[in-house]
Design an enzyme around this catalytic site. Structure first.
Site, PDB file in Angstrom:
ATOM      1  N   CYS A  11    -144.742  38.523 -46.123  1.00 55.90           N
ATOM      2  CA  CYS A  11    -144.071  39.835 -46.061  1.00 55.90           C
ATOM      3  C   CYS A  11    -144.909  40.804 -45.218  1.00 55.90           C
ATOM      4  CB  CYS A  11    -143.846  40.393 -47.466  1.00 55.90           C
ATOM      5  SG  CYS A  11    -145.366  40.906 -48.284  1.00 55.90           S
TER       6      CYS A  11
ATOM      7  N   THR B 130    -150.022  40.217 -71.811  1.00 53.09           N
ATOM      8  CA  THR B 130    -148.907  39.421 -71.272  1.00 53.09           C
ATOM      9  C   THR B 130    -148.725  38.129 -72.073  1.00 53.09           C
ATOM     10  OG1 THR B 130    -149.411  40.270 -69.085  1.00 53.09           O
ATOM     11  CG2 THR B 130    -148.039  38.302 -69.164  1.00 53.09           C
TER      12      THR B 130
ATOM     13  N   CYS C 240    -154.579  38.010 -72.681  1.00 55.05           N
ATOM     14  CA  CYS C 240    -154.055  39.273 -72.152  1.00 55.05           C
ATOM     15  C   CYS C 240    -152.811  39.659 -72.951  1.00 55.05           C
ATOM     16  CB  CYS C 240    -153.691  39.050 -70.682  1.00 55.05           C
ATOM     17  SG  CYS C 240    -152.747  40.397 -69.926  1.00 55.05           S
TER      18      CYS C 240
ATOM     19  N   ILE D  15    -150.620  51.617 -60.528  1.00 54.28           N
ATOM     20  CA  ILE D  15    -151.582  50.550 -60.215  1.00 54.28           C
ATOM     21  C   ILE D  15    -151.061  49.240 -60.787  1.00 54.28           C
ATOM     22  CG2 ILE D  15    -153.929  49.696 -60.535  1.00 54.28           C
ATOM     23  CD1 ILE D  15    -154.048  52.258 -59.012  1.00 54.28           C
ATOM     24  N   TYR D  16    -150.974  48.232 -59.945  1.00 55.29           N
ATOM     25  CA  TYR D  16    -150.546  46.913 -60.411  1.00 55.29           C
ATOM     26  C   TYR D  16    -151.536  45.889 -59.867  1.00 55.29           C
ATOM     27  CZ  TYR D  16    -147.411  42.901 -61.139  1.00 55.29           C
ATOM     28  OH  TYR D  16    -146.859  41.708 -61.516  1.00 55.29           O
TER      29      TYR D  16
ATOM     30  N   CYS E   2    -147.787  43.043 -52.049  1.00 58.12           N
ATOM     31  CA  CYS E   2    -146.726  42.049 -51.838  1.00 58.12           C
ATOM     32  C   CYS E   2    -145.589  42.272 -52.830  1.00 58.12           C
ATOM     33  CB  CYS E   2    -147.290  40.634 -52.011  1.00 58.12           C
ATOM     34  SG  CYS E   2    -146.037  39.347 -51.860  1.00 58.12           S
TER      35      CYS E   2
ATOM     36  N   LEU F  62    -151.820  52.623 -65.098  1.00 57.95           N
ATOM     37  CA  LEU F  62    -151.827  51.165 -65.231  1.00 57.95           C
ATOM     38  C   LEU F  62    -150.950  50.722 -66.401  1.00 57.95           C
ATOM     39  CD1 LEU F  62    -153.659  48.498 -64.311  1.00 57.95           C
ATOM     40  CD2 LEU F  62    -154.478  48.795 -66.647  1.00 57.95           C
TER      41      LEU F  62
ATOM     42  N   HIS G 219    -147.030  38.888 -75.279  1.00 53.58           N
ATOM     43  CA  HIS G 219    -145.585  39.099 -75.093  1.00 53.58           C
ATOM     44  C   HIS G 219    -144.861  37.758 -74.983  1.00 53.58           C
ATOM     45  CE1 HIS G 219    -145.795  43.404 -74.638  1.00 53.58           C
ATOM     46  NE2 HIS G 219    -146.680  43.318 -73.661  1.00 53.58           N
TER      47      HIS G 219
ATOM     48  N   ILE H 268    -158.753  46.885 -71.337  1.00 53.90           N
ATOM     49  CA  ILE H 268    -158.827  47.413 -69.970  1.00 53.90           C
ATOM     50  C   ILE H 268    -159.376  48.841 -69.966  1.00 53.90           C
ATOM     51  CG2 ILE H 268    -157.553  47.850 -67.837  1.00 53.90           C
ATOM     52  CD1 ILE H 268    -155.727  45.553 -68.542  1.00 53.90           C
TER      53      ILE H 268
ATOM     54  N   ARG I  54    -161.485  50.670 -81.902  1.00 54.71           N
ATOM     55  CA  ARG I  54    -161.573  50.749 -80.446  1.00 54.71           C
ATOM     56  C   ARG I  54    -162.277  52.027 -79.986  1.00 54.71           C
ATOM     57  NH1 ARG I  54    -156.087  47.682 -78.192  1.00 54.71           N
ATOM     58  NH2 ARG I  54    -157.008  45.624 -78.502  1.00 54.71           N
TER      59      ARG I  54
HETATM   60  P1  NAD Z   1    -153.692  47.286 -75.156  1.00 54.91           P
HETATM   61  O1  NAD Z   1    -152.296  47.284 -75.633  1.00 54.91           O
HETATM   62  O2  NAD Z   1    -154.696  46.405 -75.838  1.00 54.91           O
HETATM   63  O3  NAD Z   1    -154.267  48.777 -75.177  1.00 54.91           O
HETATM   64  C1  NAD Z   1    -153.489  49.915 -75.218  1.00 54.91           C
HETATM   65  C2  NAD Z   1    -154.176  50.908 -76.147  1.00 54.91           C
HETATM   66  O4  NAD Z   1    -153.486  52.146 -76.092  1.00 54.91           O
HETATM   67  C3  NAD Z   1    -154.184  50.446 -77.602  1.00 54.91           C
HETATM   68  O5  NAD Z   1    -155.524  50.353 -78.066  1.00 54.91           O
HETATM   69  C4  NAD Z   1    -153.405  51.538 -78.303  1.00 54.91           C
HETATM   70  O6  NAD Z   1    -153.896  51.814 -79.610  1.00 54.91           O
HETATM   71  C5  NAD Z   1    -153.612  52.725 -77.366  1.00 54.91           C
HETATM   72  N1  NAD Z   1    -152.650  53.823 -77.573  1.00 54.91           N
HETATM   73  C6  NAD Z   1    -151.436  53.801 -78.182  1.00 54.91           C
HETATM   74  N2  NAD Z   1    -150.912  55.030 -78.221  1.00 54.91           N
HETATM   75  C7  NAD Z   1    -151.798  55.868 -77.622  1.00 54.91           C
HETATM   76  C8  NAD Z   1    -151.827  57.264 -77.361  1.00 54.91           C
HETATM   77  N3  NAD Z   1    -150.828  58.070 -77.728  1.00 54.91           N
HETATM   78  N4  NAD Z   1    -152.899  57.769 -76.724  1.00 54.91           N
HETATM   79  C9  NAD Z   1    -153.925  56.978 -76.353  1.00 54.91           C
HETATM   80  N5  NAD Z   1    -153.951  55.641 -76.574  1.00 54.91           N
HETATM   81  C10 NAD Z   1    -152.901  55.099 -77.198  1.00 54.91           C
HETATM   82  O7  NAD Z   1    -153.621  46.946 -73.617  1.00 54.91           O
HETATM   83  P2  NAD Z   1    -154.674  46.486 -72.478  1.00 54.91           P
HETATM   84  O8  NAD Z   1    -154.703  45.015 -72.417  1.00 54.91           O
HETATM   85  O9  NAD Z   1    -155.963  47.214 -72.584  1.00 54.91           O
HETATM   86  O10 NAD Z   1    -153.840  47.016 -71.228  1.00 54.91           O
HETATM   87  C11 NAD Z   1    -153.638  48.411 -71.054  1.00 54.91           C
HETATM   88  C12 NAD Z   1    -152.252  48.715 -70.541  1.00 54.91           C
HETATM   89  O11 NAD Z   1    -152.136  48.228 -69.198  1.00 54.91           O
HETATM   90  C13 NAD Z   1    -151.100  48.064 -71.298  1.00 54.91           C
HETATM   91  O12 NAD Z   1    -150.004  48.952 -71.307  1.00 54.91           O
HETATM   92  C14 NAD Z   1    -150.773  46.840 -70.466  1.00 54.91           C
HETATM   93  O13 NAD Z   1    -149.435  46.433 -70.622  1.00 54.91           O
HETATM   94  C15 NAD Z   1    -151.016  47.370 -69.077  1.00 54.91           C
HETATM   95  N6  NAD Z   1    -151.385  46.391 -68.048  1.00 54.91           N
HETATM   96  C16 NAD Z   1    -150.990  46.689 -66.791  1.00 54.91           C
HETATM   97  C17 NAD Z   1    -151.361  45.878 -65.731  1.00 54.91           C
HETATM   98  C18 NAD Z   1    -150.980  46.245 -64.361  1.00 54.91           C
HETATM   99  O14 NAD Z   1    -151.272  45.471 -63.434  1.00 54.91           O
HETATM  100  N7  NAD Z   1    -150.366  47.403 -64.171  1.00 54.91           N
HETATM  101  C19 NAD Z   1    -152.139  44.731 -65.975  1.00 54.91           C
HETATM  102  C20 NAD Z   1    -152.551  44.460 -67.289  1.00 54.91           C
HETATM  103  C21 NAD Z   1    -152.172  45.304 -68.316  1.00 54.91           C
HETATM  104 ZN    ZN Z   2    -146.086  39.085 -49.571  1.00 52.45          ZN
END
Ligand code: NAD
Ligand code: ZN
Length: 342
Positions: A96, A40, A38, A286-287, A107, A262, A43, A175, A200
């Site tokens: 909670c 994460t 992932c 959304i988380y 939570c 997301l 990072h 995602i 992609r």
């Molecule tokens: P990822 O970084 O692989 O995909 C993000 C995509 O966005 C990349 O392919 C990138 O090229 C594209 N992008 C960049 N600029 C853009 C633009 N201007 N317009 C359209 N697309 C653009 O990430 P992922 O693993 O598919 O996750 C998607 C996002 O969700 C990430 O930001 C991630 O941090 C986040 N995330 C959130 C949760 C949550 O619970 N909220 C959980 C997992 C991941």
């Molecule tokens: Zn809780």
């Protein structure tokens, strides 16, 4: 056991021999078969600002996995050695207001597997029984390995009704790719995927996108007119974390539309709130996933023909974790799977 460990505060991960986890009375011990990488994990590996303020080494990373239960705590009655399971990566407090009301995804005291406690990039992982999802016999183990991010995709994709609607997906990372297939399966009319990376965009077409667009080269308005759309997108799924993508989604929405967000931006984003007000938009953060309504929906959609396998593009042994992480980081990949059995 062998595990991929963030050993100290700084870049890198080390494949190490570490002690097998000890389970408590409410836990299950899983022999990990396959894991997904992932963002994460990337990072944490590269040790960016978020990782530096969030992670306390030593830590076994990883939270997307499938494996087989090998031992259960004395309080555990519903799961048994031999069960093929995945784990919900958010360990909630159970105490909670929202947890007590059964809204565990809300939570406020969530601890992340592979973030706030030892994770799944290892031969064994221990999780609370409340975090176990039991798979049906015959499930594709690669798909089962990515139920966690698949759940992000499903939770976001179904945040607003999509049957017959025109949907914009911003960002075709793993995602966004899975979400594309989900909204298709759920009956959307047009699914337009905006993504700057050509590899992609091709994958998005394989996932069922009606049209793909490079946002750096073309305006979404042109795509709308090509498709003879009149009033804008009904639903947008923000899956890039990119400011321009969110602004462009807002600018291309129909009145009354819903944007499920997301993507995690790395900095503040300024928005023209007038557009949100006068278009009467709903923006929803959304988380994670709903425990366990999203998991149920994932399962039944797969059983009724949803195919997310084209989103999985790379497979490695855990021994080749450096190459696996490089593939995930390259951008020219969908989901990257590491196998923990030889
Ligand atoms: P990822 O970084 O692989 O995909 C993000 C995509 O966005 C990349 O392919 C990138 O090229 C594209 N992008 C960049 N600029 C853009 C633009 N201007 N317009 C359209 N697309 C653009 O990430 P992922 O693993 O598919 O996750 C998607 C996002 O969700 C990430 O930001 C991630 O941090 C986040 N995330 C959130 C949760 C949550 O619970 N909220 C959980 C997992 C991941
Ligand atoms: Zn809780």
């Amino acid at each position: 056991m062998r595990a991929l460990v963030k050993t100290e505060a700084g870049p890198g991960l080390e494949l190490r021999e570490v002690a097998q986890p000890v389970i408590g009375i409410n836990d299950v011990l899983v022999r990990v078969h396959k894991t997904g990488i992932c963002g994460t994990d990337l990072h944490i590996a590269s040790w960016d600002t978020w990782a530096a303020k969030t992670i306390t080494p030593p830590l076994i990373v990883g939270h997307e996995f499938v494996g087989e239960i090998v031992a259960v705590g004395s309080n555990v009655a519903d799961f048994h050695p031999g069960d093929l399971v995945s784990g919900e990566g958010h360990v909630v407090c159970g105490r909670c207001r929202h947890c007590l009301a059964g809204r565990r995804h809300l939570c406020a005291n969530t601890i992340g597997l592979g973030v706030g406690r030892d994770g799944a990039f290892a031969e064994f992982v221990s999780i609370p029984m409340t975090n176990v999802w039991h798979h049906w016999p015959g499930v594709d183990e690669e798909v089962a390995a990515i139920f966690d991010p698949f759940g992000n995709a499903v939770h976001t994709a179904l945040a607003f009704p999509v049957l017959g609607e025109d949907v914009l997906v911003s960002g075709a990372g793993p995602i966004g790719l899975m979400a594309t297939a989900v909204v298709r399966h759920a009956g959307a009319r047009f699914v337009v995927v905006s993504e700057p990376n050509a590899y992609r965009r091709d994958l998005a077409l394989r996932m069922g996108a009606t049209a793909v667009v490079d946002p750096l080269a073309r305006d979404l308005r042109d795509v709308q007119s090509e498709l003879r759309m009149v009033e804008g997108f009904d639903v947008a799924l923000e899956m890039s974390g990119n400011a321009a993508a969110l602004r462009s989604a807002i600018a291309n929405m129909a009145h009354g539309g819903g944007i499920a967000i997301l993507g995690i931006p790395t900095a503040e984003i300024s928005l023209d709130v007038n557009e949100i007000v006068f278009k009467m938009l709903t923006l929803r953060g959304i988380y994670g996933r709903e425990m366990y309504e999203t998991w149920y929906k994932m399962t039944v959609m797969l059983q009724s023909g949803l195919d997310i396998r084209p989103a999985i593009t790379h497979r490695f042994s855990f021994r080749d974790h450096d190459a696996a992480f490089a593939a995930a980081r390259s951008g020219d990949s969908g989901k990257v799977i590491m196998s923990w059995v030889e």
